[in-house]
Design a protein around this motif. Structure first.
Motif, PDB file in Angstrom:
ATOM      1  N   PRO A   1       0.906  -0.955   0.121  1.00 22.77           N
ATOM      2  CA  PRO A   1       0.024  -0.103   0.104  1.00 22.77           C
ATOM      3  C   PRO A   1       0.784   1.272  -0.192  1.00 22.77           C
ATOM      4  O   PRO A   1       0.565   2.122  -0.760  1.00 22.77           O
ATOM      5  CB  PRO A   1      -0.908   0.029   1.217  1.00 22.77           C
ATOM      6  N   GLY A   2       1.958   1.248   0.880  1.00 23.11           N
ATOM      7  CA  GLY A   2       2.832   2.434   0.706  1.00 23.11           C
ATOM      8  C   GLY A   2       3.456   2.726  -0.538  1.00 23.11           C
ATOM      9  O   GLY A   2       3.759   3.982  -0.726  1.00 23.11           O
ATOM     10  N   ILE A   3       3.579   1.829  -1.267  1.00 22.98           N
ATOM     11  CA  ILE A   3       4.339   2.318  -2.694  1.00 22.98           C
ATOM     12  C   ILE A   3       3.276   2.330  -3.857  1.00 22.98           C
ATOM     13  O   ILE A   3       3.437   2.046  -4.962  1.00 22.98           O
ATOM     14  CB  ILE A   3       5.376   1.142  -3.113  1.00 22.98           C
ATOM     15  N   GLY A   4       1.892   2.278  -3.360  1.00 19.89           N
ATOM     16  CA  GLY A   4       0.682   2.434  -4.327  1.00 19.89           C
ATOM     17  C   GLY A   4       0.624   1.299  -5.261  1.00 19.89           C
ATOM     18  O   GLY A   4      -0.352   1.422  -6.066  1.00 19.89           O
ATOM     19  N   LEU A   5       1.197   0.089  -4.750  1.00 16.85           N
ATOM     20  CA  LEU A   5       0.822  -1.071  -5.620  1.00 16.85           C
ATOM     21  C   LEU A   5      -0.520  -1.875  -5.259  1.00 16.85           C
ATOM     22  O   LEU A   5      -1.197  -2.516  -6.182  1.00 16.85           O
ATOM     23  CB  LEU A   5       1.928  -2.134  -5.127  1.00 16.85           C
ATOM     24  N   ALA A   6      -1.009  -1.566  -4.062  1.00 17.58           N
ATOM     25  CA  ALA A   6      -2.489  -2.023  -3.846  1.00 17.58           C
ATOM     26  C   ALA A   6      -2.950  -1.208  -2.627  1.00 17.58           C
ATOM     27  O   ALA A   6      -2.371  -0.362  -2.074  1.00 17.58           O
ATOM     28  CB  ALA A   6      -2.245  -3.555  -3.183  1.00 17.58           C
ATOM     29  N   ASP A   7      -4.345  -1.268  -2.311  1.00 14.95           N
ATOM     30  CA  ASP A   7      -5.091  -0.428  -1.486  1.00 14.95           C
ATOM     31  C   ASP A   7      -4.919  -0.962  -0.005  1.00 14.95           C
ATOM     32  O   ASP A   7      -4.751  -0.576   0.872  1.00 14.95           O
ATOM     33  CB  ASP A   7      -6.508  -0.550  -1.609  1.00 14.95           C
ATOM     34  N   CYS A   8      -4.855  -2.388   0.002  1.00 16.34           N
ATOM     35  CA  CYS A   8      -4.589  -3.153   1.361  1.00 16.34           C
ATOM     36  C   CYS A   8      -4.021  -4.454   1.035  1.00 16.34           C
ATOM     37  O   CYS A   8      -3.590  -4.765   0.052  1.00 16.34           O
ATOM     38  CB  CYS A   8      -5.827  -3.135   1.831  1.00 16.34           C
TER      39      CYS A   8
END
Ligand code: ATP
Ligand code: ZN
Length: 285
Positions: A147-154
């Motif tokens: 989530p921190g690197i924008g790869l997923a929401d959760c």
């Protein structure tokens, strides 16, 4: 003599406890430098050291006869193998975690979300049952940074204390699976292999039972003895021994670790004194 082949994790969270379990079963294993496989010194067992993810496949193929692996890995891989015994270590849960900043009310808040996980099958099944639509992104490691690197929401990952989630700004919101290490086996063992496995299971069950129980000794004045005896659960019936002081007796019994403190409090209230609690090495009934 024929040997049973057991697969255990080569290194990682299950390694120490798997070796300790064999040791508690009085099986001596010499671990060589290359650590690919070794033979037990005093039991017909060959130990194969493997990555945990590979163990279910090796068990299905019969390369290993039995193996110790997390239930999480076993259920994700969906191989045709049998669970013979839960082992009480490697406890963790497979959980959904969302960024702390996200206001979360219920599972419907996950509708349409991108979920990073190393457990795509288990996560998909979980959301299918709940009729929630999600986009699953399979990644093999460091899921918590997704989530921190924008790869997923959760994410959906293994959690025990929750400290890794906390450090990555995530909070746990749903449990997909409670897991622990299990002993699993190939589906078609021959009769000799079965005999060896049953011998091992017999020892494992004795060790497990002992771990879950404590030996308790206490003194009580004879007029309170009846009440103590009728209260004490015990495996069979408690042992009563006379003391040098003829007005008192010593009572010995076995109590379950889970309700242990409650039992001690009640015994004290019923008049028990000088309570000693001892670990048990093995219980064979
Ligand atoms: P390998 O190199 O064998 O593939 P790994 O890195 O995939 O190892 P580990 O992190 O050593 O695996 O975890 C092995 C198993 O330990 C998990 O599959 C799980 O059953 C159990 N386990 C217990 N607690 C945790 C936890 N907090 N995080 C991850 N796994 C845990
Ligand atoms: Zn692994």
């Amino acid at each position: 003599m024929d040997k049973l082949k057991i697969a255990i994790q080569k290194s990682g969270r299950l390694y120490e406890d798997s070796i300790k379990l064999l040791k508690d079963c009085s099986i001596e294993v010499n671990i060589g430098i290359d650590k690919l496989k070794t033979t037990a010194l005093n039991f017909p067992l060959e130990v194969l050291f493997l990555r945990d993810d590979d163990i279910p496949q090796y068990l299905e193929d019969g390369v290993a006869d039995i193996g110790i692996v997390g239930k999480n890995v076993l259920l994700e891989k969906r191989k045709r193998i049998k669970i013979k015994e839960t082992l009480g270590f490697g406890k963790c849960r497979l959980s959904i975690a969302v960024p702390k900043s996200l206001s979360y009310n219920n599972i419907k808040d996950l509708n349409g979300k991108r979920i990073a996980t190393s457990y795509p099958f288990l996560v998909e099944e979980f959301f299918k049952k709940k009729c929630i639509d999600t986009e699953i992104h399979e990644i093999s490691g460091a899921v918590e940074i997704a989530p921190g690197i924008g790869l997923a929401d959760c994410i959906c990952d293994l959690v025990s204390s929750g400290s890794t989630l906390f450090m990555n700004g995530l909070k746990e919101v749903e449990t997909v699976l409670q897991s622990e290490a299990v002993l699993a086996s190939h589906l078609h063992l021959d009769s000799t292999q079965n005999i060896i496995m049953e011998k091992l299971l017999f020892r494992i069950r004795a060790v497990k039972k002992a771990k879950n129980n404590k030996y308790i000794l206490l003194n009580v004045s004879n007029e309170k003895l009846e009440k103590i005896i009728s209260y004490l659960p015990g495996i069979k019936s408690p042992v009563i021994l006379p003391l040098a002081n003829s007005e008192c007796s010593s009572v010995h019994s076995v109590v379950n670790e889970n309700d242990f403190w409650g039992i001690i409090e009640n015994l004290k209230a019923l008049g028990a004194r000088d309570i000693l609690v001892l670990p048990i090495e093995k219980i064979i009934l």
